[in-house]
Each structure stands twice: as C-alpha cells, then as structure tokens.
Design a protein around this motif. Structure first.
Motif, PDB file in Angstrom:
ATOM      1  N   ASN A 185       0.800  -0.869  -0.057  1.00 15.27           N
ATOM      2  CA  ASN A 185      -0.167   0.270  -0.365  1.00 15.27           C
ATOM      3  C   ASN A 185       0.762   0.934   0.002  1.00 15.27           C
ATOM      4  N   GLY A 186       2.283   1.246   1.299  1.00 18.64           N
ATOM      5  CA  GLY A 186       2.820   2.426   0.869  1.00 18.64           C
ATOM      6  C   GLY A 186       3.545   3.029  -0.252  1.00 18.64           C
ATOM      7  N   VAL A 187       4.518   1.826  -0.461  1.00 20.85           N
ATOM      8  CA  VAL A 187       5.013   1.581  -1.570  1.00 20.85           C
ATOM      9  C   VAL A 187       4.517   2.098  -2.655  1.00 20.85           C
ATOM     10  N   ASN A 188       3.183   1.231  -3.464  1.00 18.37           N
ATOM     11  CA  ASN A 188       2.569   2.371  -5.031  1.00 18.37           C
ATOM     12  C   ASN A 188       1.666   3.272  -4.223  1.00 18.37           C
ATOM     13  N   LYS A 189       1.301   3.117  -3.113  1.00 19.80           N
ATOM     14  CA  LYS A 189       1.209   4.504  -3.478  1.00 19.80           C
ATOM     15  C   LYS A 189       2.201   6.232  -3.340  1.00 19.80           C
ATOM     16  N   ASP A 190       3.026   6.058  -3.167  1.00 24.35           N
ATOM     17  CA  ASP A 190       4.592   6.247  -3.363  1.00 24.35           C
ATOM     18  C   ASP A 190       4.671   6.796  -4.563  1.00 24.35           C
ATOM     19  N   HIS A 191       5.025   5.077  -5.026  1.00 24.52           N
ATOM     20  CA  HIS A 191       5.425   5.667  -6.620  1.00 24.52           C
ATOM     21  C   HIS A 191       4.552   6.787  -7.563  1.00 24.52           C
ATOM     22  N   ARG A 192       3.249   5.924  -7.171  1.00 27.23           N
ATOM     23  CA  ARG A 192       1.965   6.664  -7.998  1.00 27.23           C
ATOM     24  C   ARG A 192       2.460   8.632  -7.479  1.00 27.23           C
ATOM     25  N   GLU A 193       2.346   9.038  -6.228  1.00 23.72           N
ATOM     26  CA  GLU A 193       2.624   9.861  -5.966  1.00 23.72           C
ATOM     27  C   GLU A 193       3.965  11.223  -6.894  1.00 23.72           C
ATOM     28  N   GLY A 194       4.952   9.871  -7.110  1.00 21.27           N
ATOM     29  CA  GLY A 194       5.926  10.413  -7.656  1.00 21.27           C
ATOM     30  C   GLY A 194       5.689  10.493  -8.841  1.00 21.27           C
ATOM     31  N   ILE A 195       4.980   9.680  -9.769  1.00 18.01           N
ATOM     32  CA  ILE A 195       4.271   9.377 -11.508  1.00 18.01           C
ATOM     33  C   ILE A 195       3.664  10.927 -11.009  1.00 18.01           C
ATOM     34  N   GLU A 196       2.626  11.326 -10.879  1.00 16.05           N
ATOM     35  CA  GLU A 196       1.855  12.709 -10.464  1.00 16.05           C
ATOM     36  C   GLU A 196       3.739  13.982 -10.687  1.00 16.05           C
ATOM     37  N   GLN A 197       3.747  13.916  -9.564  1.00 12.89           N
ATOM     38  CA  GLN A 197       5.041  14.525 -10.135  1.00 12.89           C
ATOM     39  C   GLN A 197       6.187  14.801 -10.832  1.00 12.89           C
ATOM     40  N   LEU A 198       6.080  13.346 -11.402  1.00 15.18           N
ATOM     41  CA  LEU A 198       7.421  13.371 -12.429  1.00 15.18           C
ATOM     42  C   LEU A 198       6.692  14.304 -13.828  1.00 15.18           C
ATOM     43  N   ALA A 199       5.378  14.145 -14.071  1.00 11.85           N
ATOM     44  CA  ALA A 199       4.361  14.288 -14.688  1.00 11.85           C
ATOM     45  C   ALA A 199       5.117  15.603 -15.343  1.00 11.85           C
ATOM     46  N   GLU A 200       5.423  16.512 -14.855  1.00 14.84           N
ATOM     47  CA  GLU A 200       5.705  17.894 -14.922  1.00 14.84           C
ATOM     48  C   GLU A 200       7.558  18.333 -15.114  1.00 14.84           C
ATOM     49  N   LEU A 201       8.882  16.735 -14.324  1.00 11.12           N
ATOM     50  CA  LEU A 201       9.437  17.210 -14.124  1.00 11.12           C
ATOM     51  C   LEU A 201      10.259  16.482 -16.268  1.00 11.12           C
ATOM     52  N   ASP A 202       9.726  15.144 -15.900  1.00 11.35           N
ATOM     53  CA  ASP A 202      10.900  14.108 -16.712  1.00 11.35           C
ATOM     54  C   ASP A 202      10.179  13.084 -17.135  1.00 11.35           C
ATOM     55  N   ALA A 203       8.974  12.728 -18.550  1.00 10.78           N
ATOM     56  CA  ALA A 203       8.464  12.122 -19.271  1.00 10.78           C
ATOM     57  C   ALA A 203       9.397  10.693 -19.270  1.00 10.78           C
ATOM     58  N   VAL A 204      10.286  11.091 -18.803  1.00  9.10           N
ATOM     59  CA  VAL A 204      11.309   9.406 -18.788  1.00  9.10           C
ATOM     60  C   VAL A 204      11.596   8.701 -18.064  1.00  9.10           C
ATOM     61  N   SER A 205      11.773   9.252 -16.933  1.00  5.28           N
ATOM     62  CA  SER A 205      11.097   8.707 -15.599  1.00  5.28           C
ATOM     63  C   SER A 205      10.351   8.791 -14.698  1.00  5.28           C
ATOM     64  N   GLU A 206       8.951   9.190 -15.590  1.00  4.37           N
ATOM     65  CA  GLU A 206       7.590   9.564 -15.361  1.00  4.37           C
ATOM     66  C   GLU A 206       7.242   8.278 -15.969  1.00  4.37           C
ATOM     67  N   ASP A 207       7.582   7.241 -16.928  1.00  2.00           N
ATOM     68  CA  ASP A 207       7.141   6.475 -17.584  1.00  2.00           C
ATOM     69  C   ASP A 207       7.892   5.420 -17.374  1.00  2.00           C
ATOM     70  N   MET A 208       9.499   5.233 -16.815  1.00  2.00           N
ATOM     71  CA  MET A 208       9.414   4.458 -15.927  1.00  2.00           C
ATOM     72  C   MET A 208       9.516   3.986 -14.666  1.00  2.00           C
ATOM     73  N   LEU A 209       8.344   5.098 -14.484  1.00  2.00           N
ATOM     74  CA  LEU A 209       7.911   4.672 -13.059  1.00  2.00           C
ATOM     75  C   LEU A 209       6.811   4.333 -12.932  1.00  2.00           C
ATOM     76  N   THR A 210       6.020   4.391 -14.014  1.00  2.00           N
ATOM     77  CA  THR A 210       4.544   3.871 -14.326  1.00  2.00           C
ATOM     78  C   THR A 210       4.538   2.285 -14.349  1.00  2.00           C
ATOM     79  N   GLY A 211       5.682   2.041 -15.613  1.00  2.00           N
ATOM     80  CA  GLY A 211       5.639   0.514 -16.041  1.00  2.00           C
ATOM     81  C   GLY A 211       6.181  -0.106 -14.615  1.00  2.00           C
ATOM     82  N   GLN A 212       6.565   0.745 -13.715  1.00  2.00           N
ATOM     83  CA  GLN A 212       7.113  -0.684 -12.399  1.00  2.00           C
ATOM     84  C   GLN A 212       6.607  -0.636 -11.771  1.00  2.00           C
TER      85      GLN A 212
END
Length: 175
Positions: free
Chosen positions: A123-150
């Motif tokens: 629950n915690g890891v996945n929630k925080d990964h999702r939040e990271g994806i949201e933050q990365l949407a404004e910063l780096d599409a490559v890292s966002e995509d990487m976390l999305t796949g994970q």
C-alpha cells in the motif's frame, strides 16, 4: 547524508534538454523511490525466510521472483539518477537515514500474518510510486514512464499477495 538532506546533483551535466533544477527535483523523487524499493526487496526476502504454516511453499516460492524484479527496478532507478548527474547512494546507513517509514516488525510468523503486513507495505510503496509519477509528469517524462511501468508490476505483486487474503466473496482479510 542525513535524513533531512536531499540528494544533490553532483555532475556538471544532466540529460540533454533538461535544466539543472528539474534534474535535482527528479533525482530527489527517484532517490526516495530507490530507497523504498531497496527496503521492499529486503523485506520480501525477510518474509521468504521467515514465513511458516499452511501454504508456506506457495508463498515462499512466490516471493523470490518479486525480489528479483524489485532488485531490477532499483538498478534502473539508480542508473537513471546517475544519468541525470546524481549519485545513487545505496549503503545501509544512508538508506536507513533517508527512509521515513518504520521497519518491518514481524519475524517468524504464519503466512496470513506476513501477507497482511506485506499488503500494507505494498500500500505504502505503491501509493508513493503513484505520487512520484504525478510529480514527475511536470519534470521528466522518461522517469515518469519508468515509474509507471514499475507501478504496474508492483500492483500485480500486491494482487498476488491479496489473492491469498481474499475470500470467495471478494472481501479482503486485513487482520
């Protein structure tokens, strides 16, 4: 590095087309995810060694592929941090100083007890990964995509855990 310190961008370069400030913010997000995934892979292996009781072998064997996949995720994140000019720090002391959650507290225990606790970890890891994806949407599409796949794989692993805790009516056992 202390718990309150944020990872710095140390190289004089980053990925082409990315500014230094975006790189620093991306590195900080990725560092948080790297620490969480290293912690997760160690927790999974701890459970693998300490789970007992009915369905032991199924759970024991289910966890090793998760450990390997999470280890690969960690490596991918660490290499992305380096690509952006940061320094991935994965030493035990540095990891414990940077984590913001409590240590996994269960030792030798029955399958159900471990899986209920592991569901909370996911629950915690996945929630925080999702939040990271949201933050990365404004910063780096490559890292966002990487976390999305994970996250897709991490959510599937949590489903595997929950399948052991779910009743035939779809109710999830949580205690």
């Amino acid at each position: 590095m202390h718990k309150s310190d944020k990872p710095e961008k140390l190289a004089e370069f980053t990925a082409p087309g990315m500014d230094d400030e975006s790189a620093k913010k991306t590195i900080a997000i990725l560092d948080n995810r790297m620490v969480a995934l290293i912690d997760l892979q160690l927790t999974l292996k701890h459970i693998h060694w300490n789970v007992v009781g009915p369905n032991f072998i199924g759970v024991h064997e289910m966890l090793d592929p998760q450990v390997e996949t999470v280890r690969e995720m960690t490596d991918t994140i660490a290499e992305r941090i380096a690509t952006l000019g940061g320094v991935p720090v994965g030493t035990p002391q540095a990891l414990t100083e940077r984590r913001s959650w409590e240590d996994y507290s269960i030792g030798k225990a029955l399958v159900t007890e471990h899986l209920m606790a592991l569901d909370k970890v996911y629950n915690g890891v996945n929630k925080d990964h999702r939040e990271g994806i949201e933050q990365l949407a404004e910063l780096d599409a490559v890292s966002e995509d990487m976390l999305t796949g994970q996250l897709a794989e991490l959510e599937q692993f949590q489903w595997f855990v929950r399948a052991h805790l779910e009743s035939s009516s779809g109710e999830l056992r949580t205690n």
